[in-house]
Design an enzyme around this catalytic site. Sequence first.
Site, PDB file in Angstrom:
ATOM      1  N   GLN A  34      51.284  40.837  38.477  1.00 40.35           N
ATOM      2  CA  GLN A  34      52.165  41.759  39.321  1.00 40.35           C
ATOM      3  C   GLN A  34      53.548  41.789  39.141  1.00 40.35           C
ATOM      4  O   GLN A  34      54.078  40.719  38.730  1.00 40.35           O
ATOM      5  CB  GLN A  34      51.735  41.682  40.805  1.00 40.35           C
ATOM      6  CG  GLN A  34      51.771  40.152  41.354  1.00 40.35           C
ATOM      7  CD  GLN A  34      50.774  39.842  42.423  1.00 40.35           C
ATOM      8  OE1 GLN A  34      50.448  40.824  43.023  1.00 40.35           O
ATOM      9  NE2 GLN A  34      50.845  38.559  42.413  1.00 40.35           N
ATOM     10  N   ASP A  89      52.702  32.878  49.646  1.00 43.14           N
ATOM     11  CA  ASP A  89      53.946  32.885  50.404  1.00 43.14           C
ATOM     12  C   ASP A  89      53.909  31.623  51.077  1.00 43.14           C
ATOM     13  O   ASP A  89      55.082  31.022  51.395  1.00 43.14           O
ATOM     14  CB  ASP A  89      54.422  34.136  51.109  1.00 43.14           C
ATOM     15  CG  ASP A  89      53.291  34.673  52.142  1.00 43.14           C
ATOM     16  OD1 ASP A  89      53.190  33.870  53.000  1.00 43.14           O
ATOM     17  OD2 ASP A  89      52.579  35.534  51.475  1.00 43.14           O
ATOM     18  N   GLY A 141      40.228  33.630  43.845  1.00 39.85           N
ATOM     19  CA  GLY A 141      39.754  33.363  44.995  1.00 39.85           C
ATOM     20  C   GLY A 141      38.089  34.061  44.873  1.00 39.85           C
ATOM     21  O   GLY A 141      37.333  33.543  45.829  1.00 39.85           O
ATOM     22  N   ASP A 158      43.848  36.519  52.748  1.00 41.97           N
ATOM     23  CA  ASP A 158      45.489  36.736  52.966  1.00 41.97           C
ATOM     24  C   ASP A 158      45.907  37.617  51.836  1.00 41.97           C
ATOM     25  O   ASP A 158      46.758  36.896  50.887  1.00 41.97           O
ATOM     26  CB  ASP A 158      46.342  35.594  53.472  1.00 41.97           C
ATOM     27  CG  ASP A 158      47.749  35.878  53.700  1.00 41.97           C
ATOM     28  OD1 ASP A 158      48.045  37.071  53.748  1.00 41.97           O
ATOM     29  OD2 ASP A 158      48.449  34.727  54.077  1.00 41.97           O
ATOM     30  N   SER A 159      45.382  38.649  51.306  1.00 44.24           N
ATOM     31  CA  SER A 159      45.519  39.237  50.309  1.00 44.24           C
ATOM     32  C   SER A 159      46.490  40.455  49.939  1.00 44.24           C
ATOM     33  O   SER A 159      46.934  40.793  51.215  1.00 44.24           O
ATOM     34  CB  SER A 159      43.980  39.886  49.895  1.00 44.24           C
ATOM     35  OG  SER A 159      43.858  40.785  50.609  1.00 44.24           O
ATOM     36  N   ASP A 161      47.001  44.455  48.814  1.00 44.90           N
ATOM     37  CA  ASP A 161      46.179  45.556  48.824  1.00 44.90           C
ATOM     38  C   ASP A 161      44.936  45.814  48.109  1.00 44.90           C
ATOM     39  O   ASP A 161      44.871  45.030  47.019  1.00 44.90           O
ATOM     40  CB  ASP A 161      46.948  46.721  48.838  1.00 44.90           C
ATOM     41  CG  ASP A 161      48.057  47.013  49.821  1.00 44.90           C
ATOM     42  OD1 ASP A 161      48.060  46.277  50.795  1.00 44.90           O
ATOM     43  OD2 ASP A 161      49.258  47.610  49.503  1.00 44.90           O
TER      44      ASP A 161
HETATM   45  N1  SAM Z   1      50.811  39.071  53.991  1.00 49.80           N
HETATM   46  C1  SAM Z   1      50.489  39.794  52.814  1.00 49.80           C
HETATM   47  C2  SAM Z   1      50.238  41.471  52.888  1.00 49.80           C
HETATM   48  O1  SAM Z   1      49.135  41.659  53.753  1.00 49.80           O
HETATM   49  O2  SAM Z   1      50.773  42.157  52.421  1.00 49.80           O
HETATM   50  C3  SAM Z   1      49.824  39.149  51.605  1.00 49.80           C
HETATM   51  C4  SAM Z   1      50.598  38.057  51.152  1.00 49.80           C
HETATM   52  S1  SAM Z   1      50.097  37.091  49.841  1.00 49.80           S
HETATM   53  C5  SAM Z   1      51.584  37.126  49.108  1.00 49.80           C
HETATM   54  C6  SAM Z   1      48.972  37.911  49.161  1.00 49.80           C
HETATM   55  C7  SAM Z   1      48.612  37.178  47.761  1.00 49.80           C
HETATM   56  O3  SAM Z   1      47.243  37.391  47.366  1.00 49.80           O
HETATM   57  C8  SAM Z   1      49.455  37.784  46.526  1.00 49.80           C
HETATM   58  O4  SAM Z   1      50.217  36.493  46.253  1.00 49.80           O
HETATM   59  C9  SAM Z   1      48.364  37.886  45.281  1.00 49.80           C
HETATM   60  O5  SAM Z   1      48.630  37.292  44.120  1.00 49.80           O
HETATM   61  C10 SAM Z   1      47.009  37.154  46.040  1.00 49.80           C
HETATM   62  N2  SAM Z   1      45.773  37.463  45.389  1.00 49.80           N
HETATM   63  C11 SAM Z   1      45.381  38.933  44.988  1.00 49.80           C
HETATM   64  N3  SAM Z   1      44.323  38.660  44.726  1.00 49.80           N
HETATM   65  C12 SAM Z   1      43.712  37.434  44.822  1.00 49.80           C
HETATM   66  C13 SAM Z   1      42.570  36.923  44.258  1.00 49.80           C
HETATM   67  N4  SAM Z   1      41.511  37.492  43.863  1.00 49.80           N
HETATM   68  N5  SAM Z   1      42.335  35.606  44.387  1.00 49.80           N
HETATM   69  C14 SAM Z   1      43.467  34.766  45.014  1.00 49.80           C
HETATM   70  N6  SAM Z   1      44.714  35.446  45.324  1.00 49.80           N
HETATM   71  C15 SAM Z   1      44.739  36.700  45.354  1.00 49.80           C
END
Ligand code: SAM
Length: 276
Positions: A34, A89, A141, A158-159, A161
Amino acid sequence: MPETELWLTERQTPDLSLGIKIKETLYRKTSPYQEILMVDSYQFGRVLFLEGTFQTTERDEFFYHEMITHVPLLSHPGPESILVIGGGDGGTLREILKHGVIREAILVEIDRDVVEVSKRFLPFYSSFEGDPRFRVEIFDGIRYVQQQENRFDIIIVDSTDPVGPAEGLFSESFYQDCFRALKKDGLLVTQSESPFLHTSLIKRVKTSMEKVFPICRIYTSPVPTYPSGYWSFTVGSKKYDPSIPQRALEFETKYYTPDIHRASFVLPKFLKDAGI
Ligand code: SAM
């Protein structure tokens, strides 16, 4: 001469956007997953922006991080082992580690750069540095939960979109894998987007989760920088009713209270009318 203003804008829908005036850009990089941007802003302090969307800000993060963490953790009488998927984060980890009962918290984040940039520019990780109970693993994950069985009391998703690497985190097969990875009285909570803008997604998440978990409930919270400012979380539980706090709060919070916990499960009429 008028001063030039720099604004960062998330296009929430093709016809609606939220813009914040920025002081400076601190970091910008495109990782394998990303586009990552960290800025300092006038209204919200430091802001993490991924793939064109606000993820977390210093000033409003407490709504989201307290609600995604304390609702499931306090609905369980003795959670010891927690898995966070995403959440690079560090805000959710910080809230988990406030619970004295926790023995281990594993954060599985797919994008190493999100963890690195957050450690450098956001205050979350430094608040629990040296705590022996947590571990960060850089891994997908979805694949991680496939390898676990009867292991966690609570899983927190906590992903980002439901697009790109996060898409599979909203599927029934992922919920089945989480069910297997949880202990016999475990709970799964996932952020499930805006009740106002993404009603059909929430319905899909609930329908899928209900096929897997005997108890499925939705709760909501304000989050000022997320689309529509109004957010939802969906819980799948094997045993406990997630709307009832089972333990006392042992520390200070900014948004969460036991009354807010119970009230957050009371849904408005338009969601009930939509079959949620
Ligand atoms: N609080 C935030 C929101 O709802 O907008 C989410 C914050 S956190 C930064 C989301 C994280 O999910 C991102 O850093 C992204 O890289 C991670 N992510 C997305 N898909 C994932 C996966 N399949 N496995 C692990 N992490 C993942």
